[in-house]
Design a protein around this motif. Structure first.
Motif, PDB file in Angstrom:
ATOM      1  N   VAL A 139       0.831  -1.206   0.000  1.00 32.29           N
ATOM      2  CA  VAL A 139       0.000   0.000   0.000  1.00 32.29           C
ATOM      3  C   VAL A 139       0.861   1.249   0.000  1.00 32.29           C
ATOM      4  CG1 VAL A 139      -1.567   1.401   1.397  1.00 32.29           C
ATOM      5  CG2 VAL A 139      -2.057  -1.030   1.033  1.00 32.29           C
ATOM      6  N   PHE A 140       1.819   1.320   0.895  1.00 34.15           N
ATOM      7  CA  PHE A 140       2.605   2.537   1.061  1.00 34.15           C
ATOM      8  C   PHE A 140       3.707   2.693   0.016  1.00 34.15           C
ATOM      9  CE2 PHE A 140       0.667   2.109   5.260  1.00 34.15           C
ATOM     10  CZ  PHE A 140       0.160   3.392   5.417  1.00 34.15           C
ATOM     11  N   LEU A 141       4.144   1.586  -0.563  1.00 42.84           N
ATOM     12  CA  LEU A 141       5.167   1.662  -1.606  1.00 42.84           C
ATOM     13  C   LEU A 141       4.557   1.616  -3.008  1.00 42.84           C
ATOM     14  CD1 LEU A 141       8.014  -0.607  -0.159  1.00 42.84           C
ATOM     15  CD2 LEU A 141       7.857   1.893  -0.144  1.00 42.84           C
ATOM     16  N   ALA A 142       3.208   1.637  -3.062  1.00 44.40           N
ATOM     17  CA  ALA A 142       2.500   1.577  -4.345  1.00 44.40           C
ATOM     18  C   ALA A 142       2.896   0.339  -5.128  1.00 44.40           C
ATOM     19  CB  ALA A 142       2.776   2.836  -5.163  1.00 44.40           C
ATOM     20  N   ASP A 143       3.200  -0.746  -4.414  1.00 47.30           N
ATOM     21  CA  ASP A 143       3.696  -1.965  -5.053  1.00 47.30           C
ATOM     22  C   ASP A 143       2.536  -2.845  -5.513  1.00 47.30           C
ATOM     23  OD1 ASP A 143       5.482  -3.750  -6.031  1.00 47.30           O
ATOM     24  OD2 ASP A 143       6.070  -4.602  -4.101  1.00 47.30           O
ATOM     25  N   SER A 180      15.581   8.924 -10.266  1.00 51.80           N
ATOM     26  CA  SER A 180      14.719   7.954  -9.571  1.00 51.80           C
ATOM     27  C   SER A 180      15.375   6.585  -9.415  1.00 51.80           C
ATOM     28  CB  SER A 180      13.387   7.812 -10.312  1.00 51.80           C
ATOM     29  OG  SER A 180      13.599   7.324 -11.631  1.00 51.80           O
ATOM     30  N   GLU A 181      16.171   6.183 -10.409  1.00 52.86           N
ATOM     31  CA  GLU A 181      16.809   4.869 -10.337  1.00 52.86           C
ATOM     32  C   GLU A 181      17.808   4.777  -9.187  1.00 52.86           C
ATOM     33  OE1 GLU A 181      18.507   4.034 -14.105  1.00 52.86           O
ATOM     34  OE2 GLU A 181      16.581   3.608 -15.079  1.00 52.86           O
ATOM     35  N   HIS A 182      18.309   5.914  -8.753  1.00 53.09           N
ATOM     36  CA  HIS A 182      19.276   5.933  -7.654  1.00 53.09           C
ATOM     37  C   HIS A 182      18.588   6.116  -6.297  1.00 53.09           C
ATOM     38  CE1 HIS A 182      22.462   6.211 -10.646  1.00 53.09           C
ATOM     39  NE2 HIS A 182      21.782   7.193 -11.219  1.00 53.09           N
ATOM     40  N   ILE A 183      17.284   6.346  -6.314  1.00 56.63           N
ATOM     41  CA  ILE A 183      16.548   6.603  -5.080  1.00 56.63           C
ATOM     42  C   ILE A 183      15.871   5.337  -4.563  1.00 56.63           C
ATOM     43  CG2 ILE A 183      14.649   7.910  -4.033  1.00 56.63           C
ATOM     44  CD1 ILE A 183      15.278  10.147  -6.044  1.00 56.63           C
ATOM     45  N   THR A 184      15.304   4.544  -5.465  1.00 55.85           N
ATOM     46  CA  THR A 184      14.581   3.341  -5.043  1.00 55.85           C
ATOM     47  C   THR A 184      14.694   2.249  -6.098  1.00 55.85           C
ATOM     48  OG1 THR A 184      12.391   2.468  -4.390  1.00 55.85           O
ATOM     49  CG2 THR A 184      12.434   4.191  -6.071  1.00 55.85           C
ATOM     50  N   ASP A 185      14.595   0.995  -5.651  1.00 56.26           N
ATOM     51  CA  ASP A 185      14.565  -0.128  -6.581  1.00 56.26           C
ATOM     52  C   ASP A 185      13.189  -0.791  -6.589  1.00 56.26           C
ATOM     53  OD1 ASP A 185      14.629  -1.234  -4.078  1.00 56.26           O
ATOM     54  OD2 ASP A 185      16.330  -2.571  -4.451  1.00 56.26           O
ATOM     55  N   VAL A 186      12.221  -0.194  -5.883  1.00 53.15           N
ATOM     56  CA  VAL A 186      10.840  -0.682  -5.927  1.00 53.15           C
ATOM     57  C   VAL A 186      10.205  -0.124  -7.200  1.00 53.15           C
ATOM     58  CG1 VAL A 186       8.598  -0.717  -4.780  1.00 53.15           C
ATOM     59  CG2 VAL A 186      10.693  -0.776  -3.419  1.00 53.15           C
ATOM     60  N   TRP A 187       9.851  -1.017  -8.118  1.00 54.91           N
ATOM     61  CA  TRP A 187       9.483  -0.617  -9.467  1.00 54.91           C
ATOM     62  C   TRP A 187       8.346   0.403  -9.504  1.00 54.91           C
ATOM     63  CZ3 TRP A 187      11.416  -0.138 -13.973  1.00 54.91           C
ATOM     64  CH2 TRP A 187      10.611  -0.036 -15.108  1.00 54.91           C
ATOM     65  N   ASN A 188       7.215   0.114  -8.833  1.00 48.37           N
ATOM     66  CA  ASN A 188       6.083   1.025  -8.905  1.00 48.37           C
ATOM     67  C   ASN A 188       6.323   2.313  -8.116  1.00 48.37           C
ATOM     68  OD1 ASN A 188       4.516  -0.499 -10.633  1.00 48.37           O
ATOM     69  ND2 ASN A 188       3.575  -1.663  -8.997  1.00 48.37           N
ATOM     70  N   PHE A 189       7.110   2.244  -7.042  1.00 46.96           N
ATOM     71  CA  PHE A 189       7.446   3.465  -6.317  1.00 46.96           C
ATOM     72  C   PHE A 189       8.327   4.353  -7.188  1.00 46.96           C
ATOM     73  CE2 PHE A 189       9.599   6.110  -3.145  1.00 46.96           C
ATOM     74  CZ  PHE A 189       8.504   6.530  -2.409  1.00 46.96           C
ATOM     75  N   LYS A 190       9.179   3.735  -7.979  1.00 53.16           N
ATOM     76  CA  LYS A 190       9.999   4.490  -8.931  1.00 53.16           C
ATOM     77  C   LYS A 190       9.100   5.219  -9.928  1.00 53.16           C
ATOM     78  CE  LYS A 190      13.448   3.909 -12.599  1.00 53.16           C
ATOM     79  NZ  LYS A 190      12.564   4.529 -13.607  1.00 53.16           N
ATOM     80  N   LYS A 191       8.007   4.584 -10.322  1.00 45.43           N
ATOM     81  CA  LYS A 191       7.078   5.241 -11.244  1.00 45.43           C
ATOM     82  C   LYS A 191       6.486   6.496 -10.622  1.00 45.43           C
ATOM     83  CE  LYS A 191       5.658   1.007 -13.651  1.00 45.43           C
ATOM     84  NZ  LYS A 191       4.525   0.092 -13.918  1.00 45.43           N
ATOM     85  N   LEU A 192       6.245   6.467  -9.317  1.00 49.03           N
ATOM     86  CA  LEU A 192       5.735   7.661  -8.641  1.00 49.03           C
ATOM     87  C   LEU A 192       6.708   8.824  -8.793  1.00 49.03           C
ATOM     88  CD1 LEU A 192       4.307   6.246  -5.275  1.00 49.03           C
ATOM     89  CD2 LEU A 192       3.064   6.791  -7.371  1.00 49.03           C
ATOM     90  N   LEU A 193       7.994   8.526  -8.733  1.00 53.80           N
ATOM     91  CA  LEU A 193       9.008   9.566  -8.902  1.00 53.80           C
ATOM     92  C   LEU A 193       9.135   9.991 -10.361  1.00 53.80           C
ATOM     93  CD1 LEU A 193      11.835   8.132  -6.592  1.00 53.80           C
ATOM     94  CD2 LEU A 193       9.999   9.712  -5.984  1.00 53.80           C
ATOM     95  N   ASP A 194       8.857   9.077 -11.267  1.00 52.70           N
ATOM     96  CA  ASP A 194       9.024   9.356 -12.692  1.00 52.70           C
ATOM     97  C   ASP A 194       7.966  10.290 -13.264  1.00 52.70           C
ATOM     98  OD1 ASP A 194      11.294   7.835 -12.941  1.00 52.70           O
ATOM     99  OD2 ASP A 194      10.266   6.048 -13.676  1.00 52.70           O
ATOM    100  N   TYR A 195       6.728  10.171 -12.800  1.00 53.39           N
ATOM    101  CA  TYR A 195       5.630  10.812 -13.513  1.00 53.39           C
ATOM    102  C   TYR A 195       5.045  12.047 -12.834  1.00 53.39           C
ATOM    103  CZ  TYR A 195       5.853   6.495 -16.193  1.00 53.39           C
ATOM    104  OH  TYR A 195       6.285   5.455 -16.960  1.00 53.39           O
TER     105      TYR A 195
END
Length: 358
Positions: A139-143, A180-195
């Motif tokens: 839930v919290f990591l948008a995973d 974003s790739e250097h901040i997290t390796d959680v795929w969907n949480f990375k998307k939060l940073l991307d968009y």
């Protein structure tokens, strides 16, 4: 530009509905291709790889355009209305839908993977287990596959909180996308940073976007299209296509080109089915994986060989995606009665429209 009554300055901009319809269809098409279509035996012809490669080229467009439109539609709520006026529709409702459909997807996919023999090897998602700790973490990591709704809540809160410092916020969001790739390796949480950058550009640039794209520009369309093709070719040649900075540049070019392309097409063809789909993206988004995964299991033993079979197979992803979208809308229609309405709106707000942008 073709317009109908309803959204911006008393008018509903037609390319917005068409763009939302195209984006949600591309999302479904992507998932049907990488999951269901990949299970079919094409007699040695790598059709699934060809389709996946073609759709990967549109990665810089799908979600960036979706979020740009979401921010565009949230502009008034962010810049002109109070927290009290917008909290329930823009935060509480979307977060309710996020939790609800994340739980529904989590439970159903977990049961598929554990109860159907061989499904765990075919349906990806090791995180999908009937474990409350993993669920809360997700839930919290948008995973989960429902991360888009979480993103809408998060971006709305951030943009509304920092609306008076829009330019610095845009810079920060752009840097988050780039690193974003250097901040997290959680795929969907990375998307939060991307968009987030695209949502903010749509929100704070709403008036500029509406003005610039008020009319189709052939000159802009040609120049942006040429720049896009050249950028993609150079990025491929240099091996930098997937670098965050490259993706950001390609996204901006693709979004501009897509808007003008839709505006041009709408001069001659209303694309009513696509616009209708664009007005109903929420049920398609939250339900489609619950239809894609069973289809994936059904297609494990499907073989399409020979010239006829391969001709059918070439267009099959579009057929499957269309069926999935229609199935989602049918489920929405069947559930749109009594308690079932709470599946698509906050229970206390059943008489109010669901917030635009989902």
């Amino acid at each position: 530009m073709t317009k109908t009554i309803g959204i911006y300055g008393g008018q509903r901009i037609a390319w917005i509905d068409a763009a939302k319809g195209a984006c949600i269809f591309m999302v479904v098409l992507w998932h049907t291709t990488i999951f269901s279509y990949a299970q079919i035996d094409f007699g040695g012809l790598p059709l699934d790889s060809w389709w996946t490669g073609a759709l990967t080229a549109f990665k810089p467009l799908r979600m960036p355009l979706f979020f740009l439109i979401s921010g565009f539609l949230a502009h008034s709520a962010i810049t002109r209305k109070s927290w009290q006026e917008t909290f329930k529709s823009r935060v509480a409702t979307l977060f309710w839908l996020y939790l609800l459909w994340m739980a529904i997807n989590w439970v159903i996919i977990s049961l598929m993977r554990t109860k159907i023999p061989g499904a765990a090897e075919i349906i990806p998602g090791e995180a999908y287990t009937l474990n409350i700790i993993e669920f809360v973490r997700g839930v919290f990591l948008a995973d989960s596959g429902i991360w888009y709704l979480y993103a809408l809540v998060l971006y709305f809160v951030i943009c509304k909180t920092f609306k008076r410092v829009a330019i610095p916020l845009l810079i920060v969001l752009a840097l988050l996308q780039i690193f974003s790739e250097h901040i997290t390796d959680v795929w969907n949480f990375k998307k939060l940073l991307d968009y987030g950058i695209f949502y903010a550009m749509g929100c704070f640039g709403r008036d500029r976007i509406a003005h610039v794209y008020a009319e189709f520009s052939a000159k802009r369309w040609v120049l942006v299209g040429a720049g896009l093709l050249a950028s993609m070719a150079v990025a491929r040649q240099l091996g930098i296509f997937y670098l965050p900075v490259t993706q950001l540049v390609l996204s901006c070019l693709m979004v501009s080109f897509a808007i003008d392309t839709l505006a041009l097409i709408l001069r001659f063809w209303q694309m009513r089915a696509l616009q209708a789909l664009g007005k109903r993206t929420l049920p398609v988004y939250v339900i489609h994986m619950l239809l894609v995964h069973p289809l994936t299991l059904l297609m494990v033993d499907v073989e399409l060989s020979g010239s006829v079979g391969q001709m059918i197979a070439v267009a099959l992803p579009i057929v499957i995606a269309t069926v999935v979208c229609a199935g989602c809308l049918l489920v929405r229609y069947l559930l749109d009665h009594g308690p079932g309405r709470a599946l698509f709106d906050f229970p206390a707000l059943r008489n109010r429209p669901v917030a635009q942008g989902a």
